[in-house]
Design an enzyme around this catalytic site. Structure first.
Site, PDB file in Angstrom:
ATOM      1  CE  LYS A 129      22.226 -12.952 -14.848  1.00  0.00           C
ATOM      2  NZ  LYS A 129      21.642 -12.861 -16.183  1.00  0.00           N
ATOM      3  CE  LYS A 210      26.794 -18.115 -15.603  1.00  0.00           C
ATOM      4  NZ  LYS A 210      25.846 -18.219 -16.659  1.00  0.00           N
ATOM      5  CE  LYS A 213      25.778 -13.947 -23.791  1.00  0.00           C
ATOM      6  NZ  LYS A 213      24.546 -14.301 -23.093  1.00  0.00           N
TER       7      LYS A 213
HETATM    8  P1  ATP Z   1      24.685 -13.720 -18.183  1.00  0.00           P
HETATM    9  O1  ATP Z   1      25.998 -13.732 -17.494  1.00  0.00           O
HETATM   10  O2  ATP Z   1      24.263 -12.385 -18.701  1.00  0.00           O
HETATM   11  O3  ATP Z   1      23.637 -14.457 -17.427  1.00  0.00           O
HETATM   12  P2  ATP Z   1      25.528 -15.933 -19.659  1.00  0.00           P
HETATM   13  O4  ATP Z   1      26.941 -15.769 -20.016  1.00  0.00           O
HETATM   14  O5  ATP Z   1      25.182 -16.846 -18.517  1.00  0.00           O
HETATM   15  O6  ATP Z   1      24.887 -14.536 -19.500  1.00  0.00           O
HETATM   16  P3  ATP Z   1      23.259 -16.745 -21.255  1.00  0.00           P
HETATM   17  O7  ATP Z   1      22.736 -15.995 -22.397  1.00  0.00           O
HETATM   18  O8  ATP Z   1      22.522 -16.588 -19.988  1.00  0.00           O
HETATM   19  O9  ATP Z   1      24.787 -16.413 -20.970  1.00  0.00           O
HETATM   20  O10 ATP Z   1      23.387 -18.286 -21.628  1.00  0.00           O
HETATM   21  C1  ATP Z   1      23.329 -18.845 -22.912  1.00  0.00           C
HETATM   22  C2  ATP Z   1      23.672 -20.313 -22.820  1.00  0.00           C
HETATM   23  O11 ATP Z   1      25.049 -20.467 -22.459  1.00  0.00           O
HETATM   24  C3  ATP Z   1      22.878 -21.065 -21.735  1.00  0.00           C
HETATM   25  O12 ATP Z   1      22.506 -22.340 -22.223  1.00  0.00           O
HETATM   26  C4  ATP Z   1      23.836 -21.196 -20.606  1.00  0.00           C
HETATM   27  O13 ATP Z   1      23.573 -22.332 -19.811  1.00  0.00           O
HETATM   28  C5  ATP Z   1      25.151 -21.350 -21.346  1.00  0.00           C
HETATM   29  N1  ATP Z   1      26.274 -20.880 -20.535  1.00  0.00           N
HETATM   30  C6  ATP Z   1      26.433 -19.654 -20.008  1.00  0.00           C
HETATM   31  N2  ATP Z   1      27.588 -19.551 -19.325  1.00  0.00           N
HETATM   32  C7  ATP Z   1      28.180 -20.783 -19.417  1.00  0.00           C
HETATM   33  C8  ATP Z   1      29.408 -21.313 -18.935  1.00  0.00           C
HETATM   34  N3  ATP Z   1      30.251 -20.570 -18.233  1.00  0.00           N
HETATM   35  N4  ATP Z   1      29.709 -22.592 -19.220  1.00  0.00           N
HETATM   36  C9  ATP Z   1      28.870 -23.363 -19.964  1.00  0.00           C
HETATM   37  N5  ATP Z   1      27.677 -22.917 -20.459  1.00  0.00           N
HETATM   38  C10 ATP Z   1      27.336 -21.640 -20.199  1.00  0.00           C
END
Ligand code: ATP
Ligand code: LTN
Length: 345
Positions: A129, A210, A213
């Site tokens: 990040k 991955k 968001k």
């Molecule tokens: P950011 O990109 O802002 O870090 P994020 O998409 O990773 O956000 P989070 O709010 O950080 O989302 O994660 C919420 C939950 O979703 C966590 O348990 C995280 O492990 C899971 N998660 C996030 N992205 C993935 C993915 N691509 N596949 C499976 N699980 C995910």
């Protein structure tokens, strides 16, 4: 210290069932996507019926990267509504907003004083990040200390998360063990629970990243609230490869393997089993799109109903914050006493 809560009276010779405590969190930092749903939220919906479960919209974590205030407020309410639409029931679990329970920030300071600079520097999420941002806040660096506080405040046994959070969970365990050995038994040492299918949903356009968001990849990301026709198109346009063989092999065939993982997670099978039914990419894509649309259709319908009643959402979140504070308060006091802070007379 609570290890597990006894349910029932325990009178007589009947074995007393033990209730596990579950905690997890999610940031209101962008639209909920299929990775969040399959990697985390869907499993929380099951957990709430099997364990004493706490789910938290971690708005303070979202603040580690710059946010527009009005957008953050709307995203926090919207995410709480969407979690309910996905099946979290505030009467069954405790659903709350992190900043509404002050114990989180207070324990986070004690965690910052227990974790080392070197440990934080090794966190890959910080590296990723910070490389992507112009402004890197100090809080982005100390983020895992707040996450450890979130978890340890609830005497959590299990933390259901996607695979990307494995390193943060290891750090939380190390910090809890260090605190306990320095100051006496204070915290339950939690374990990560990572699902077998859906733990790492990848971006449809760059399947070695991955789905995220905060990554700006609209064609590669499936939002839970995206238009269903658009979702169908995005999946049919997903990047695959040219050898034409359907096989689960994430290192050599990341795009095809991602589709197999998504379809497997939606249909309750393994990606390997799923691969056996296909010899061409076209049918794999069509079936994956259909399965995703089937999972998302009822969620979108429920969300539209809940979004129409923000006052009810605010009421439910206030109840959740009260329930959370009642558990977190005594744990915070235990930690304050253990580390040597003066009790208020
Ligand atoms: P950011 O990109 O802002 O870090 P994020 O998409 O990773 O956000 P989070 O709010 O950080 O989302 O994660 C919420 C939950 O979703 C966590 O348990 C995280 O492990 C899971 N998660 C996030 N992205 C993935 C993915 N691509 N596949 C499976 N699980 C995910
Ligand atoms: N860091 C997590 C979100 C998060 C979390 C938590 C997850 C904050 N606090 C406590 C589990 C338990 C993320 O980025 N997905």
């Amino acid at each position: 210290m609570r290890r597990a809560v006894a349910v029932g009276t325990g009178v007589g010779h009947y074995p007393v069932p033990l209730v596990t405590r579950v905690f997890s969190g999610i940031q209101p930092s962008g639209a909920l996507h299929l990775g969040n749903l399959l990697g985390a939220v869907r499993n929380w919906v099951v957990d709430q019926h099997e364990a004493d479960s706490f789910f938290c919209v971690v708005d303070l974590h979202a603040l580690t990267t710059p946010q527009d205030p009005a957008a953050l407020r709307a995203a926090t309410v919207g995410l709480a509504q969407l979690l309910m639409a996905c099946g979290l029931d505030p009467e069954v679990c405790t659903l709350f907003v992190q900043s509404q329970v002050a114990a989180h920030t207070e324990l986070a300071w004690l965690m910052e004083c227990t974790v080392s600079f070197g440990e934080l520097r090794r966190m890959t999420q910080f590296k990723d990040k910070s490389d992507r941002s112009d402004f890197v806040s100090a809080a982005l660096f100390t983020y895992p200390a707040l996450m450890a506080a979130d978890i340890l405040l609830y005497d959590t046994d299990r933390v259901p998360v996607g695979d990307d959070q494995r390193q943060h969970l290891e750090l939380t365990r190390d910090v809890a063990i260090r605190f306990n050995s320095r100051y006496g038994d204070t915290f339950v040492v939690p374990e990560a629970v990572i699902p077998k299918a859906g733990a790492r949903v990848m971006d449809l356009q760059s399947p070695t990243n991955k789905m995220s968001k905060s990554l700006d990849s609209p064609q590669g990301t499936i939002g839970v609230l995206d238009d269903l026709e658009q979702i169908d198109k995005k999946i049919k346009r997903a990047v695959t490869d040219t050898d034409g063989e359907v096989r689960f092999d994430p290192s050599n065939k990341p795009g095809v393997s991602n589709l197999l993982s998504i379809l497997a997670a939606c249909t309750g099978r393994t990606p390997e089993q799923t691969a056996e039914g296909y010899s061409q990419y076209g049918p794999l894509k069509s079936d994956t799109a259909a399965a995703v649309v089937e999972v998302l259709t009822p969620i979108q319908q429920r969300y539209r109903e809940l979004a129409g009643d923000p006052a009810e959402t605010a009421r439910l979140l206030a109840l959740g914050a009260d329930k959370a504070a009642a558990v977190a308060g005594p744990v915070l006091q235990r930690a304050r006493a253990a580390i040597g802070l003066l009790p208020r007379a």
